[in-house]
Design a protein around this motif. Structure first.
Motif, short mmCIF file in Angstrom:
data_model
loop_
_atom_site.label_atom_id
_atom_site.label_comp_id
_atom_site.label_asym_id
_atom_site.label_seq_id
_atom_site.Cartn_x
_atom_site.Cartn_y
_atom_site.Cartn_z
N TRP A 81 0.88 -1.35 0.20
CA TRP A 81 -0.12 0.03 0.08
C TRP A 81 0.78 1.13 -0.04
O TRP A 81 0.49 2.25 -0.88
CB TRP A 81 -0.99 -0.01 1.23
CG TRP A 81 -2.06 1.13 1.15
CD1 TRP A 81 -3.02 1.08 0.34
CD2 TRP A 81 -1.73 2.23 1.84
NE1 TRP A 81 -3.80 2.15 0.66
CE2 TRP A 81 -3.03 2.98 1.57
CE3 TRP A 81 -0.97 2.77 2.83
CZ2 TRP A 81 -3.42 4.17 2.01
CZ3 TRP A 81 -1.34 4.09 3.37
CH2 TRP A 81 -2.36 4.75 2.81
N GLU A 82 1.93 1.14 0.76
CA GLU A 82 2.84 2.42 0.75
C GLU A 82 4.25 1.87 1.13
O GLU A 82 4.36 0.66 1.89
CB GLU A 82 2.53 3.44 1.84
CG GLU A 82 2.52 3.41 3.12
CD GLU A 82 2.16 4.56 4.05
OE1 GLU A 82 2.31 4.61 5.05
OE2 GLU A 82 1.59 5.72 3.32
N SER A 83 5.33 2.52 0.96
CA SER A 83 6.70 1.74 1.23
C SER A 83 6.95 1.72 2.83
O SER A 83 7.46 0.52 3.02
CB SER A 83 7.98 2.72 0.77
OG SER A 83 7.76 3.21 -0.45
N SER A 84 6.38 2.44 3.71
CA SER A 84 6.62 2.25 4.98
C SER A 84 5.99 1.05 5.56
O SER A 84 6.27 0.53 6.74
CB SER A 84 6.03 3.38 5.77
OG SER A 84 4.58 3.69 5.68
N ARG A 85 4.79 0.50 4.89
CA ARG A 85 4.14 -0.79 5.19
C ARG A 85 5.10 -1.73 5.05
O ARG A 85 4.94 -2.86 5.76
CB ARG A 85 2.85 -0.92 4.45
CG ARG A 85 1.86 0.05 4.40
CD ARG A 85 1.32 0.07 6.07
NE ARG A 85 0.77 1.61 6.20
CZ ARG A 85 0.43 1.95 7.37
NH1 ARG A 85 0.41 1.23 8.32
NH2 ARG A 85 -0.11 3.43 7.73
N GLY A 86 6.13 -1.74 4.10
CA GLY A 86 7.06 -2.68 4.00
C GLY A 86 8.03 -2.61 5.07
O GLY A 86 8.24 -3.66 5.91
N VAL A 105 11.30 -9.35 -9.44
CA VAL A 105 9.80 -9.19 -9.09
C VAL A 105 9.86 -7.65 -9.03
O VAL A 105 10.51 -6.74 -8.36
CB VAL A 105 9.74 -9.74 -7.71
CG1 VAL A 105 8.47 -9.35 -6.89
CG2 VAL A 105 9.97 -11.39 -7.76
N LEU A 106 8.70 -7.07 -9.64
CA LEU A 106 8.46 -5.60 -9.48
C LEU A 106 7.73 -5.38 -8.25
O LEU A 106 7.30 -5.99 -7.41
CB LEU A 106 7.65 -5.37 -10.49
CG LEU A 106 8.07 -5.85 -12.13
CD1 LEU A 106 6.84 -5.39 -13.10
CD2 LEU A 106 9.31 -5.07 -12.48
N ILE A 107 7.86 -3.98 -7.81
CA ILE A 107 7.48 -3.51 -6.47
C ILE A 107 6.16 -2.48 -6.99
O ILE A 107 6.57 -1.47 -7.15
CB ILE A 107 8.25 -3.13 -5.49
CG1 ILE A 107 9.21 -4.17 -5.22
CG2 ILE A 107 7.60 -2.49 -4.52
CD1 ILE A 107 10.37 -3.75 -4.17
N HIS A 108 4.84 -2.79 -6.83
CA HIS A 108 3.85 -1.64 -6.86
C HIS A 108 3.54 -1.20 -5.70
O HIS A 108 3.14 -1.85 -4.90
CB HIS A 108 2.70 -2.28 -7.67
CG HIS A 108 1.48 -1.43 -7.89
ND1 HIS A 108 1.76 -0.63 -8.93
CD2 HIS A 108 0.51 -1.07 -7.04
CE1 HIS A 108 0.68 0.18 -9.18
NE2 HIS A 108 -0.09 0.07 -8.05
N VAL A 109 3.70 0.17 -5.53
CA VAL A 109 3.34 0.90 -4.22
C VAL A 109 1.85 1.71 -4.58
O VAL A 109 1.84 2.40 -5.37
CB VAL A 109 4.36 1.89 -3.97
CG1 VAL A 109 3.95 2.60 -2.71
CG2 VAL A 109 5.87 1.21 -3.63
N THR A 110 0.88 1.28 -4.07
CA THR A 110 -0.48 1.43 -4.42
C THR A 110 -0.59 3.13 -4.27
O THR A 110 -1.34 3.63 -4.86
CB THR A 110 -1.57 0.59 -3.56
OG1 THR A 110 -1.32 -0.52 -4.03
CG2 THR A 110 -2.96 1.16 -3.85
#
Length: 483
Positions: A81-86, A105-110
């Protein structure tokens, strides 16, 4: 065309705002639908922090990293959902980005409405910058929380969950914790606990008493255990005291709390001294059975005697040294020592000595100040990371030396302060025998240990039976050691 398979990671800390787990799932699903991705099984950590200050592991995040390493991820896109959630920890986030780069693997930040490719140096820099920003915000919050907690502690404001017997009261405007009030549905438990402990009852005996009365933990519906009761008895909050430990120095401060305690401060400190007594002993099942065990000593090795039976069929009990130096009839020894002990306690002149030792409050405060400083230094040393093997050896020796100093100070504090069980004897000089009969064995044992000491009535030691000649009477084998 076959849709690209994606998997998502969702996380939420209970102490932070932002999108809930359900909202994250909804937004991520919508983003995947817009991209034409099929979402597989999600990784999730509810009520978990992602900063370097976290106290609990994140099972979902750890499983995500393990699956990426082992090639079990099974998708081409990781949706967050956002980078800080990771992660708010730069090292953790860097590890995740590198694994995604390695396995394409791609990283999609919603929240960004953008998909990043870790193999692209510009995308990788953007992702890492997000981690640095998140870590910076996390550090700022940690500093703010530490300062706020220290400020609240200095003002005596409560912190954390309300102890058993209290209920929290929140500010109607801010929602912040304001104070604690007595919860009458629970408070009778800690009040009775402190009363029984001060009277000399053991924790195991109190647990059994509460169970017999049908008293159970209102929050769990289960009986109170002696471990739970011990934790309860060592909480200064019950005396209206706010305790704060500085996370950097380990220094412990106690402040007058803004709430009313359930027990008097004198009673709390008396119980705390009792529980911290290094000479406190219990049997394996926690129930004290004999008054004089470990108090009467072997004259050969100086160790306390325990009770045993000559054989399983015999009911005759004897005091025995664990090294087999001495062996003597328990009944015969008790018949001599206990009446002498009660006669001593019946003397009115000894209570002033017991209640007011050769010290004053200033001496006790001084010792307690030294003890608090030594304990703080010990906490600092234990938290220190050795830089070399030599440093580790020096640190180990320092910790050992300081532990000895703390032990000596604790013993000195105990000597200066009146033992809690003595308070139950004050005023009972007219009927010491009645008090002795009614008191629990654990209380009698404490009194025996105090009175049968070299400074008071004298330490009782049992001598060996001569190898030749007449067998001496029991009284002849009892030696009194005084100073």
């Amino acid at each position: 065309m076959t849709s690209i398979r994606a998997r998502e990671y969702r996380r939420l800390s209970k102490d932070r705002g932002g999108s809930s787990i359900a909202e994250q799932a909804q937004d991520n699903a919508q983003a995947a639908a817009e991209q034409g991705w099929e979402l597989g099984e999600a990784y999730e950590d509810a009520d978990r922090s992602a900063s370097r200050y976290k106290t609990r592991e994140r099972d979902g995040f750890d499983r995500l990293l393990a699956d990426l390493r082992a090639g079990r991820f099974g998708a081409s896109v990781l949706v967050i959902w956002e980078s800080s959630r990771g992660s708010r920890d730069v090292g953790e986030w860097d590890a995740l980005v590198k694994l995604c780069e390695k396995h394409r693997v791609l990283i999609h930040v919603t929240s960004h409405r953008r998909t990043y490719d870790p193999r692209n140096h510009r995308d990788r820099r953007t992702l890492l910058e997000d981690a640095v920003d998140s870590a910076y915000e996390s550090d700022k919050n940690a500093v703010r929380i530490r300062r706020q907690t220290a400020s609240h502690a200095a003002k005596g404001r409560p912190h954390g969950l309300a102890p058993y017997g209290f209920r929290p009261v929140y500010d109607e405007k801010t929602g912040d914790l304001d104070t604690w009030l007595e919860n009458h549905d629970e408070s009778y438990v800690p009040v009775e606990l402190f009363r029984l402990l001060e009277a000399g009852h053991s924790l195991a005996a109190i647990a059994r008493t509460f169970a017999e009365r049908g008293w159970v933990n209102a929050k769990t519906g289960r009986p109170f255990t002696r471990h739970h009761l011990r934790n309860m008895a060592t909480r200064a909050a019950y005396a209206g005291i706010r305790v704060h430990t500085d996370p950097e120095t380990g220094k412990v401060t106690e402040t007058e709390g803004t709430w009313d305690g359930l027990v008097p401060k004198e009673q709390f400190y008396a119980v705390r001294r009792l529980l911290a007594d290094p000479a406190r002993r219990t049997t394996r099942n926690g129930a004290a059975k004999y008054e004089l065990t470990l108090t009467i000593k072997c004259d050969v090795c100086g160790e306390g005697l325990t009770v045993t039976r000559a054989n399983l069929k015999s009911k005759r009990e004897s005091y025995k040294c664990r090294h087999s130096h001495v062996f003597i009839s328990k009944a015969d020894v008790d018949a001599i020592v206990i009446p002498a002990l009660l006669s001593y306690l019946a003397r009115r002149d000894i209570y002033q000595q017991l209640a007011a030792p050769d010290s004053d409050d200033e001496q006790i405060r001084k010792v307690r100040g030294q003890l608090a400083q030594a304990r703080a230094s010990m906490a600092e040393m234990e938290a220190e990371t050795p830089e070399s093997a030599d440093h580790a050896r020096v640190l180990g020796r320092s910790i050992t030396a300081l532990a000895g100093k703390i032990s000596d100070l604790e013993q000195e504090e105990q000597t200066l302060a009146m033992p809690a069980v003595i308070t139950s004897l004050l005023g009972a000089a007219d009927d010491v025998a009645g008090w002795w009969t009614a008191a629990p064995v654990s209380a009698r044992r404490q009194i025996a240990r105090i009175v049968l000491s070299p400074k008071l009535l004298g330490e009782i030691r049992v001598t060996r039976t001569p190898s030749k000649g007449r067998t001496p009477d029991v009284a002849d084998r009892l030696k009194i050691r005084s100073i």
